[in-house]
Design a protein around this motif. Sequence first.
Motif, short mmCIF file in Angstrom:
data_model
loop_
_atom_site.label_atom_id
_atom_site.label_comp_id
_atom_site.label_asym_id
_atom_site.label_seq_id
_atom_site.Cartn_x
_atom_site.Cartn_y
_atom_site.Cartn_z
N PHE A 3 0.68 -1.60 -0.27
CA PHE A 3 0.11 0.33 -0.38
C PHE A 3 0.39 1.25 -0.27
N LEU A 4 1.49 0.84 0.85
CA LEU A 4 2.65 2.29 1.52
C LEU A 4 3.30 2.41 -0.49
N ILE A 7 1.06 3.98 -2.97
CA ILE A 7 0.60 5.55 -2.07
C ILE A 7 0.51 6.28 -3.20
N LEU A 9 -1.18 10.35 -3.05
CA LEU A 9 -1.50 10.86 -1.34
C LEU A 9 -1.22 12.79 -2.56
N LYS A 67 6.39 6.24 0.14
CA LYS A 67 6.91 5.13 -1.03
C LYS A 67 8.22 4.40 -0.88
#
Length: 105
Positions: A3-4, A7, A9, A67
Motif C-alpha cells: 500500500f505504501l 500510495i 497522495l 513510497k
Amino acid sequence: ADFLANIELTQEELEKAVIGTIGDIDSPTSPDQKGFTSLTRWLVGREHADLQRRRDQILGTTVNDFKEFGKRLQQLNTEAKAVVIGSGQAFEEAKDINFNLKNVL
C-alpha cells in the motif's frame, strides 16, 4: 508495505497526515504528564534538539518518503525473522504452526 510503496497522495492529504502526526506528538499535556515526560527524556538522554529534529523531519515529509518506506517494508518482509520466547507448553501448542521451533535450554 505494498500500500505504501504504491500510495498516491494529494498535497492536501499529505498535509493532513503531517498535521495529524505533529498534533499527536505536540498535544497539550497536564502538569503531571509534563513532569513524567521530562523525567523520561532526561533518563534516556533525549534532548530538545532531538525532538526538534524529529519535528523538522515530519514537517519535511513527502509522498516519495511514504513510497520509499513502503519499499523498505517490502524488502524487510522477504528477509525478516522473528524470535519468540515461550514456555514448553506454548511450544507444544505451536507445533502445528509452520515455524522452525528450537529449544535453546
